[in-house]
Design an enzyme around this catalytic site. Structure first.
Site, PDB file in Angstrom:
ATOM      1  N   ARG A  45      -5.689  -7.780 -11.233  1.00 35.97           N
ATOM      2  CA  ARG A  45      -5.527  -6.717 -10.455  1.00 35.97           C
ATOM      3  C   ARG A  45      -4.123  -6.568 -10.171  1.00 35.97           C
ATOM      4  NH1 ARG A  45      -2.488  -9.579  -7.807  1.00 35.97           N
ATOM      5  NH2 ARG A  45      -2.510  -7.867  -6.644  1.00 35.97           N
ATOM      6  N   ALA A  47      -1.265  -3.364  -9.885  1.00 39.91           N
ATOM      7  CA  ALA A  47      -1.051  -1.754 -10.587  1.00 39.91           C
ATOM      8  C   ALA A  47      -0.630  -1.979 -12.093  1.00 39.91           C
ATOM      9  CB  ALA A  47       0.005  -1.074  -9.930  1.00 39.91           C
ATOM     10  N   ARG A  86     -10.603   1.995 -11.605  1.00 39.77           N
ATOM     11  CA  ARG A  86      -9.794   2.004 -10.294  1.00 39.77           C
ATOM     12  C   ARG A  86      -9.065   3.413 -10.160  1.00 39.77           C
ATOM     13  NH1 ARG A  86      -7.641  -3.379  -8.243  1.00 39.77           N
ATOM     14  NH2 ARG A  86      -8.328  -2.345  -6.154  1.00 39.77           N
ATOM     15  N   GLN A 193      -5.280 -11.562  -1.248  1.00 39.34           N
ATOM     16  CA  GLN A 193      -4.249 -11.592  -2.465  1.00 39.34           C
ATOM     17  C   GLN A 193      -3.163 -12.317  -1.993  1.00 39.34           C
ATOM     18  OE1 GLN A 193      -5.851  -8.619  -1.543  1.00 39.34           O
ATOM     19  NE2 GLN A 193      -6.049  -7.477  -3.331  1.00 39.34           N
ATOM     20  N   ASP A 234       1.237   0.657  -5.632  1.00 38.60           N
ATOM     21  CA  ASP A 234       0.314   1.393  -6.698  1.00 38.60           C
ATOM     22  C   ASP A 234       0.405   2.826  -7.199  1.00 38.60           C
ATOM     23  OD1 ASP A 234      -1.063  -0.741  -4.794  1.00 38.60           O
ATOM     24  OD2 ASP A 234      -2.119  -0.876  -6.894  1.00 38.60           O
ATOM     25  N   LYS A 245      -1.348  -1.731  -0.977  1.00 38.86           N
ATOM     26  CA  LYS A 245      -2.680  -2.491  -0.404  1.00 38.86           C
ATOM     27  C   LYS A 245      -2.518  -2.150   0.892  1.00 38.86           C
ATOM     28  CE  LYS A 245      -4.821  -4.544  -2.158  1.00 38.86           C
ATOM     29  NZ  LYS A 245      -6.188  -3.662  -2.533  1.00 38.86           N
TER      30      LYS A 245
HETATM   31  O1  MRU Z   1      -6.283  -4.170  -5.072  1.00 40.57           O
HETATM   32  P1  MRU Z   1      -5.080  -4.850  -5.985  1.00 40.57           P
HETATM   33  O2  MRU Z   1      -5.222  -6.292  -5.708  1.00 40.57           O
HETATM   34  O3  MRU Z   1      -5.276  -4.450  -7.347  1.00 40.57           O
HETATM   35  O4  MRU Z   1      -3.799  -4.350  -5.163  1.00 40.57           O
HETATM   36  C1  MRU Z   1      -2.640  -4.707  -5.589  1.00 40.57           C
HETATM   37  C2  MRU Z   1      -1.493  -4.093  -4.860  1.00 40.57           C
HETATM   38  O5  MRU Z   1      -1.665  -3.325  -3.922  1.00 40.57           O
HETATM   39  C3  MRU Z   1      -0.271  -4.406  -5.038  1.00 40.57           C
HETATM   40  O6  MRU Z   1       0.794  -4.632  -3.944  1.00 40.57           O
HETATM   41  C4  MRU Z   1       0.271  -3.201  -6.112  1.00 40.57           C
HETATM   42  O7  MRU Z   1      -0.656  -3.222  -7.103  1.00 40.57           O
HETATM   43  C5  MRU Z   1       1.567  -3.876  -6.778  1.00 40.57           C
HETATM   44  S1  MRU Z   1       1.588  -4.928  -7.932  1.00 40.57           S
HETATM   45  C6  MRU Z   1       3.071  -5.231  -8.730  1.00 40.57           C
END
Ligand code: MRU
Length: 340
Positions: A45, A47, A86, A193, A234, A245
């Protein structure tokens, strides 16, 4: 550096992020369907990491294809499956589009060479992501000062990328310059996370980190215990509105109220110039069980109604600066994110 994802002898190996930090185990994907499922189920997971995974998934789908099969039909099938995994992080679509361009430009070469060309492109996407994050770190560390306490939300670290991280890359770069910084990590309900991944990564690197629950940031800001906030993203709209997030918006509003700078660190592949503002960014709603349960045990009334939006959009007016591989952009983002 942390091995988030790697191509290994015709398979794709990923560290299973659902199991960290309790177990350090790896998942081997042998088909594009395995990769799609790994993205959906959050084995991988973040981005940029899901962008890299999608590129590898496409390469793997072709790699395992028989000579006699119709390449164009197979490409379309693989592309459509990966595209559906996603919806919010634009890096997924960015990487798939980049792979599509290479496929279309190389229609006439032999099947064996095409497979290799697609794999090479996926390898480049992975390698470039690490280089990009290091550049983000170099630009962003100037915003972080010696002795500061930095709040971060979710995990925008090595695990969320091909390596080094975006928001955590900035923190890593500042720390490696000798700045004595400390980090507050929001636990980041419901997937945790922050508690599971950010704490694990920073702790491994010896960067001082303190875990807080998501509802503690306001208290600590009011007490003057937080000097800056930095998160990943993202999808960033052309005007700077930023999807990240769930809970990021709350932190950004709190930061503004307390005159604390709120920074976003992300590669330009996260900027979606086709979206004029954040209102058009699709927000993923995930399984209710993610909210009802923690670590497999139910913490509420079984079957209770739940909302589970996985992201929110922080309006650009709450964002002090956006750090990309090209530099530090300040408002107005519509002009300054284009670096022209
Ligand atoms: O649902 P996730 O864990 O994929 O969400 C991740 C995030 O929101 C991160 O902050 C974002 O992808 C930036 S990662 C460099």
């Amino acid at each position: 550096m942390l091995p988030t994802i790697a191509w290994k002898e015709g398979t794709i190996v990923m560290i299973d992020q659902r199991k960290l930090p309790a177990e350090e185990v790896y998942v081997t994907c042998r088909s594009y369907q395995d990769v799609a499922e790994a993205i959906e189920k959050m084995v991988i997971r973040g981005a940029p990491a899901i962008g890299v995974a999608a590129a590898y998934g496409l390469a793997l789908g072709l790699w395992t294809l028989k000579q006699s099969e119709d390449r164009q039909a197979a490409f379309n099938r693989i592309f459509l499956r990966l595209e559906k995994t996603r919806p919010t992080a634009v890096n997924l679509f960015w990487a798939l589009k980049r792979m599509k361009r290479v496929f279309e430009e190389n229609m006439d070469i032999s099947f064996e060479r095409l497979k290799q060309r697609m794999l090479d492109e996926a390898l480049s996407i992975e390698r470039e992501d690490i280089e990009t994050n290091k550049k983000i770190g170099i630009w962003g560390e100037g915003l972080i000062h010696d002795g500061q306490i930095i709040l971060t939300h979710c995990n925008a670290g090595a695990l969320a990328t091909a390596g080094f991280g975006t928001a955590l890359g900035v923190i890593r770069a500042a720390f490696s310059k000798g700045k004595k910084i400390r980090v507050f990590a929001d636990e980041t309900r419901p997937f945790l996370q922050g508690a599971r991944l950010t704490c694990w990564e920073l702790n491994r690197d010896g960067i001082p980190v303190v875990l807080i629950t998501d509802n503690m940031a306001g208290y600590l800001m009011l007490k003057g215990e937080i000097d800056a906030v930095i998160t990943g993203a993202d999808r960033i709209a052309a005007n700077g509105d930023t999807a990240n997030k769930i809970g990021t918006y709350t932190v950004a509003v709190l930061a503004k109220e307390h005159n604390i700078p709120f920074y976003v660190a992300a590669p330009l592949s996260t900027v979606d110039f086709d979206k004029t503002d954040g209102s058009g960014i699709p927000i993923e709603e995930r399984e209710p069980e993610e909210v009802r349960k923690i670590g497999g045990s139910c913490l509420t009334v079984p079957g209770i109604d739940v909302r589970n939006p996985a992201f929110d959009v922080t309006p650009a007016r709450f964002i002090t600066a956006i750090v990309t591989e090209k530099g530090v952009a300040y408002p107005p983002y519509k002009k300054n994110l284009r670096y022209s």
